[in-house]
Each structure stands twice: as C-alpha cells, then as structure tokens.
Design an enzyme around this catalytic site. Structure first.
Site, short mmCIF file in Angstrom:
data_model
loop_
_atom_site.label_atom_id
_atom_site.label_comp_id
_atom_site.label_asym_id
_atom_site.label_seq_id
_atom_site.Cartn_x
_atom_site.Cartn_y
_atom_site.Cartn_z
N LYS A 92 -5.09 1.54 7.24
CA LYS A 92 -5.10 2.42 6.24
C LYS A 92 -6.74 3.02 6.51
O LYS A 92 -7.34 2.47 6.85
CB LYS A 92 -5.18 1.89 4.75
CG LYS A 92 -5.17 2.83 3.69
CD LYS A 92 -4.83 2.57 2.75
CE LYS A 92 -4.64 3.08 1.09
NZ LYS A 92 -5.18 2.45 -0.07
C1 E4P Z 1 -4.00 3.32 -3.59
O1 E4P Z 1 -3.72 3.56 -1.52
C2 E4P Z 1 -4.90 3.74 -3.64
O2 E4P Z 1 -6.30 2.80 -2.91
C3 E4P Z 1 -5.00 3.65 -5.14
O3 E4P Z 1 -3.99 4.02 -5.73
C4 E4P Z 1 -6.11 4.06 -5.52
O4 E4P Z 1 -6.14 4.14 -7.04
P1 E4P Z 1 -7.43 4.57 -8.17
O5 E4P Z 1 -7.72 5.97 -7.89
O6 E4P Z 1 -6.95 4.28 -9.32
O7 E4P Z 1 -8.37 3.89 -7.39
#
Ligand code: E4P
Length: 216
Positions: free
Chosen positions: A83
């Site tokens: 990622k």
């Molecule tokens: C996923 O890849 C993200 O890290 C996550 O969905 C972020 O979510 P949030 O905005 O609730 O922290």
C-alpha cells in the site's frame, strides 16, 4: 463486489474470516499502531488467516525508501499487497512495482484525477476514501461513481477498492457505484447481516413452528 476487512486486530479478522465472507484485509499505519504489535508479525498472522489480498502500507515518503520497505513487506507472504500513498513518489514506486509484478494498493485517493494517475501508474487497487470526503461536506460516494466511469471509459484494469466506509449505507453505495471491492471496519461488517424485520420474521416463524409439535 469483494468484501475486505479494514483492521489489524487479528482476533476479529479470524472470527470474521470463519464466516467465509471475507475476501481480503486492509491495514494502515494507524491501525497497526492501534494493534500495539510489530507490523511484520501482524501482517504475517493476517496472511495466514485470509487467503485473499492483504494490504500492508509503507511508511516511507520517498520512492527509493518506499521500494525498499515495499519489497520487505511483499516478502512476508504471497498475498501481501503493498500500500502506497497517492503522491508522486508513491506513483513512481507503484509503476516500478507494477513492472516487477508486485501488487499495489494506492491509498488516500480523494479525486478522480488522482485515481486516473493511479491507474496509469499500473496500480492493482486504488482506495478512494468515502467517509473522509463526507467528513468535509463532500460526496464520497460520488467519487466512486466518477472513478468507475473513467476506468470503464478507458478500460483501466485497476480495481476500485472503496475505503473509509463508516456504515452500511456506505457499503451499499459502494456496491451501487460498481466498486470492485469495499474495505469495511469489523463493526460495520457485523452490521451488514442485520435487519429488524429479519429478527421479527424469524421469531414469528419459530413460534408458529413450535406450535406444530413437528421436528425435521
Ligand atoms: C483503508 O484502506 C483505509 O486505511 C481506511 O478505510 C481509512 O478509514 P478511516 O477514514 O475511517 O480511517
């Protein structure tokens, strides 16, 4: 639409994976920090519990260091997806990983233009953040529709992984927008099965059935 769990809590992930409904997992540095455990240990444990893609995020901000960290993360298990943030450095690293056959998830996507760049860089997944756009008064689900339209128009193969989903309506909206996958916090995942009329209907069926005195 594939359903991923957005968490680094291995116990919860294992419980949900046992339902057979979990297609993958996403993590981020905040979730790893919350787990209080070393990233390599957590990602290895998740990869043993879930066969599908497991996103592990780099912490570096420059391409060379991202490549180094990403290769280390990719070495943890075959189903690790590296990622990377949606920055120019992140996109450069994404293109290099694409050429090497290493799967990537380009995260922190907040606009169709950013999603276009992620696809052109050869990202395996792009993660548009729905909830965080809603938080600032914008329409997160609209972004999913716009990216779907652009990707379909040009035949980009990058999968849209709807992220930052905070409730059941977000998950339904992601499905209606044609997202390829949605990553969902464990609490929201547990909510997906619930409907008050299901509980009410089942109670009535069981009561009537008991009245028959039959068994199957
Ligand atoms: C996923 O890849 C993200 O890290 C996550 O969905 C972020 O979510 P949030 O905005 O609730 O922290």
């Amino acid at each position: 639409m594939q359903l991923f769990i957005d968490s680094a809590e291995t116990g919860l992930i294992k419980d949900l994976a046992a339902t057979g409904l979990v297609d993958g997992v996403t993590t981020n540095p905040s979730l790893i920090a919350k787990s209080g455990r070393p990233i390599v240990e957590v990602i290895a444990e998740i990869c043993r519990a879930v066969e599908g893609p497991v996103s592990a995020e780099v912490a570096a901000t420059e391409t060379a260091a991202m490549l180094e960290e990403g290769r280390r993360l990719a070495g943890i298990a075959d189903n690790v997806v590296v990622k990377l943030p949606l920055t120019l450095d992140g996109l450069r690293a994404t293109a290099t990983f694409a050429a090497e056959g290493i799967a990537t998830n380009v995260t922190l996507c907040f606009s169709p233009a950013q999603a276009l760049l992620a696809a052109k860089a050869g990202a395996t997944f792009v993660s548009p953040f729905v909830g965080r756009l809603d938080d600032i008064g914008e329409d997160g689900l609209l972004l999913l529709h716009e990216i779907r339209s652009i990707y379909d128009q040009y035949g980009f193969e990058t999968s849209i992984l709807a992220a930052s989903l905070r409730n059941v309506a977000h998950v339904t909206g992601a499905a209606l927008a044609g997202a390829d996958a949605a990553t969902i916090p464990p609490t929201t995942f547990a909510e997906l099965v619930k409907h008050p009329l299901t509980d009410k209907g089942l109670d009535a069926f069981l009561k009537d059935w008991a009245g028959t005195g039959q068994s199957i």
